[in-house]
Scaffold this motif. Structure first.
Motif, mmCIF file in Angstrom:
data_model
loop_
_atom_site.group_PDB
_atom_site.id
_atom_site.type_symbol
_atom_site.label_atom_id
_atom_site.label_comp_id
_atom_site.label_asym_id
_atom_site.label_seq_id
_atom_site.Cartn_x
_atom_site.Cartn_y
_atom_site.Cartn_z
ATOM 1 N N TYR A 81 0.734 -1.306 0.085
ATOM 2 C CA TYR A 81 0.013 0.134 -0.016
ATOM 3 C C TYR A 81 0.870 1.301 -0.015
ATOM 4 C CZ TYR A 81 -3.756 -3.277 0.896
ATOM 5 O OH TYR A 81 -4.759 -4.317 0.696
ATOM 6 N N ARG A 82 0.728 1.812 -1.107
ATOM 7 C CA ARG A 82 1.477 3.244 -1.525
ATOM 8 C C ARG A 82 0.739 4.574 -1.202
ATOM 9 N NH1 ARG A 82 5.021 3.262 -6.450
ATOM 10 N NH2 ARG A 82 3.071 3.987 -7.555
ATOM 11 N N ALA A 83 0.888 5.368 -0.381
ATOM 12 C CA ALA A 83 0.128 6.629 -0.367
ATOM 13 C C ALA A 83 0.588 7.546 -1.349
ATOM 14 C CB ALA A 83 0.193 7.224 1.126
ATOM 15 N N GLN A 84 -0.310 7.756 -2.310
ATOM 16 C CA GLN A 84 0.463 8.311 -3.478
ATOM 17 C C GLN A 84 0.149 9.927 -3.569
ATOM 18 O OE1 GLN A 84 2.300 6.688 -6.377
ATOM 19 N NE2 GLN A 84 2.730 8.950 -6.029
ATOM 20 N N PHE A 85 -1.424 10.313 -3.482
ATOM 21 C CA PHE A 85 -1.740 11.411 -3.350
ATOM 22 C C PHE A 85 -2.532 11.998 -2.350
ATOM 23 C CE2 PHE A 85 -1.230 10.446 -7.861
ATOM 24 C CZ PHE A 85 -0.307 11.528 -8.413
ATOM 25 N N ILE A 86 -2.634 13.174 -2.019
ATOM 26 C CA ILE A 86 -3.711 13.779 -1.336
ATOM 27 C C ILE A 86 -4.601 14.915 -2.150
ATOM 28 C CG2 ILE A 86 -4.515 15.342 0.579
ATOM 29 C CD1 ILE A 86 -2.512 14.317 2.405
ATOM 30 N N ALA A 87 -5.827 14.701 -2.492
ATOM 31 C CA ALA A 87 -6.562 15.692 -3.410
ATOM 32 C C ALA A 87 -7.255 16.728 -2.454
ATOM 33 C CB ALA A 87 -7.718 14.859 -3.889
ATOM 34 N N TRP A 88 -6.805 17.856 -2.485
ATOM 35 C CA TRP A 88 -7.205 19.018 -1.770
ATOM 36 C C TRP A 88 -8.143 19.781 -2.589
ATOM 37 C CZ3 TRP A 88 -5.597 19.134 2.924
ATOM 38 C CH2 TRP A 88 -4.304 18.498 3.284
ATOM 39 N N PRO A 89 -9.732 19.767 -2.154
ATOM 40 C CA PRO A 89 -10.568 20.535 -2.934
ATOM 41 C C PRO A 89 -10.285 22.068 -2.947
ATOM 42 C CG PRO A 89 -11.533 19.575 -0.903
ATOM 43 C CD PRO A 89 -10.024 19.164 -0.916
ATOM 44 N N ASN A 90 -10.691 22.659 -4.246
ATOM 45 C CA ASN A 90 -10.662 24.078 -4.247
ATOM 46 C C ASN A 90 -11.885 24.565 -5.369
ATOM 47 O OD1 ASN A 90 -9.464 23.593 -6.866
ATOM 48 N ND2 ASN A 90 -7.281 23.656 -6.133
ATOM 49 N N GLN A 91 -11.695 25.505 -5.646
ATOM 50 C CA GLN A 91 -12.932 26.256 -6.576
ATOM 51 C C GLN A 91 -12.833 25.716 -8.129
ATOM 52 O OE1 GLN A 91 -12.671 30.313 -6.461
ATOM 53 N NE2 GLN A 91 -10.685 30.571 -7.453
ATOM 54 N N ASP A 92 -11.707 25.200 -8.114
ATOM 55 C CA ASP A 92 -11.460 24.776 -9.675
ATOM 56 C C ASP A 92 -11.266 23.188 -9.911
ATOM 57 O OD1 ASP A 92 -11.268 27.376 -10.937
ATOM 58 O OD2 ASP A 92 -9.126 27.399 -9.959
ATOM 59 N N GLY A 93 -11.606 22.483 -8.825
ATOM 60 C CA GLY A 93 -11.684 21.156 -8.696
ATOM 61 C C GLY A 93 -11.080 20.523 -7.695
ATOM 62 N N ASN A 94 -9.956 19.932 -7.654
ATOM 63 C CA ASN A 94 -8.893 19.422 -6.752
ATOM 64 C C ASN A 94 -7.458 19.466 -7.072
ATOM 65 O OD1 ASN A 94 -10.193 17.410 -4.340
ATOM 66 N ND2 ASN A 94 -11.652 17.383 -6.191
ATOM 67 N N ARG A 95 -6.407 19.871 -6.084
ATOM 68 C CA ARG A 95 -5.391 20.255 -6.190
ATOM 69 C C ARG A 95 -4.576 18.701 -5.831
ATOM 70 N NH1 ARG A 95 -1.536 21.553 -2.407
ATOM 71 N NH2 ARG A 95 -3.327 22.469 -1.068
ATOM 72 N N LEU A 96 -3.910 17.897 -6.684
ATOM 73 C CA LEU A 96 -3.378 16.682 -6.393
ATOM 74 C C LEU A 96 -2.013 16.959 -5.867
ATOM 75 C CD1 LEU A 96 -4.291 14.296 -9.261
ATOM 76 C CD2 LEU A 96 -5.262 14.425 -6.972
#
Length: 276
Positions: A81-96
């Motif tokens: 199990y590799r932790a690859q991304f965190i998706a941070w929500p913003n007004q344009d979608g998500n910042r990976l």
């Protein structure tokens, strides 16, 4: 006699005061699970003091963990199990945010509703509604190059071999089944029902790969069992459930007992998927 009565009253009022203080402390601890767990962690009764909460459970942030195909004969599960991304929500979608490299990329999805990946984690498929309101869409992303490509349709799949139908979060097996990518550690859960915890619903321990008698308590938590992944040569642990996301630096005293093994992809698992 009057002096004796006065002393009795003083003792009685002292006892009543102590009982009141005890009630003020004991009742909230008895009724509030979160408070009880927080106190237990601060007092060192439960593990987790070094866990850093980096996102709340209701802010839409998503931890993306990739199950890497592995030789099931030598592993507690068929996956690492590799932790690859965190998706941070913003007004344009998500910042990976790439948890391995620190690189960042904007993806125009308001929510990521489906995640799949090929066996070695070199290509990831993400689906969800577009931020511009144009409907659902699908994207692929390479964690190494951070190249983002929109698919021809929302239900399209990559031409690269892999299991593109099973969501990543369905690839779990048992309670003691979260091996790290470099085969240094294994995350193992105990539930309160079996461990009789006075605080918390579950506990995550780390076991040394190949020497499972070496077990180290890492974090006690509330709610459902969290989704778990490792990053940075197994030295950082990420967890997420309905209460939020936590980041934990694996103590050096634990890492010193391990031997790192570079991840080598297992024989690819190819599941036929109709092209769209």
């Amino acid at each position: 006699m009057p002096e004796h009565g006065s002393l009795q009253r003083k003792v009685l009022w002292t006892l009543l005061g102590l009982l009141s203080v005890f009630a003020l402390i004991a009742v909230p601890l008895t009724m509030n699970n979160e408070l009880r767990l927080r106190v237990a962690i601060q007092l060192g009764i439960a593990p987790g003091k070094d866990a850093e909460k980096i996102a709340d459970g209701d802010d839409g942030t998503l931890l993306i963990v990739i199950p890497l195909d592995n030789d099931a004969v030598s592993s507690p599960t068929p996956w690492l199990y590799r932790a690859q991304f965190i998706a941070w929500p913003n007004q344009d979608g998500n910042r990976l945010e790439n948890l391995e490299t620190g690189a960042e990329l904007q993806i125009p999805l308001t929510e990521i509703t489906f995640i799949a990946a090929n066996g070695d984690g070199s290509l990831i498929l993400l689906r969800g509604p577009m931020a511009d309101g144009s409907g659902d869409a699908a994207f692929t992303i390479s964690p190494v190059s951070m190249e983002l490509t929109q698919m021809a349709s929302a239900d399209a799949v990559p031409e690269v071999a892999g299991d593109w139908t099973t969501p990543t979060w369905e690839k779990t097996k048992g309670m003691c089944n979260r091996p790290s990518p470099n085969k240094r550690l294994v995350g193992c859960f105990d539930r309160a029902g079996t461990a009789s915890y006075l605080a918390g619903d579950w506990q995550l321990d780390l076991l040394v790969w190949g020497d499972y008698e070496q077990q180290f308590p890492i974090m006690r938590g509330l709610g459902f069992l969290p989704w778990v992944g490792f990053a940075q040569d197994d030295s950082i642990l990420y967890l997420q459930n309905e209460h939020g996301i936590w980041r934990i630096d694996v103590p050096e005293k634990i890492l010193a007992k391990t031997t790192a093994t570079e991840y080598v992809p297992a024989t690819p698992v190819v599941i036929a998927t109709p092209a769209t």
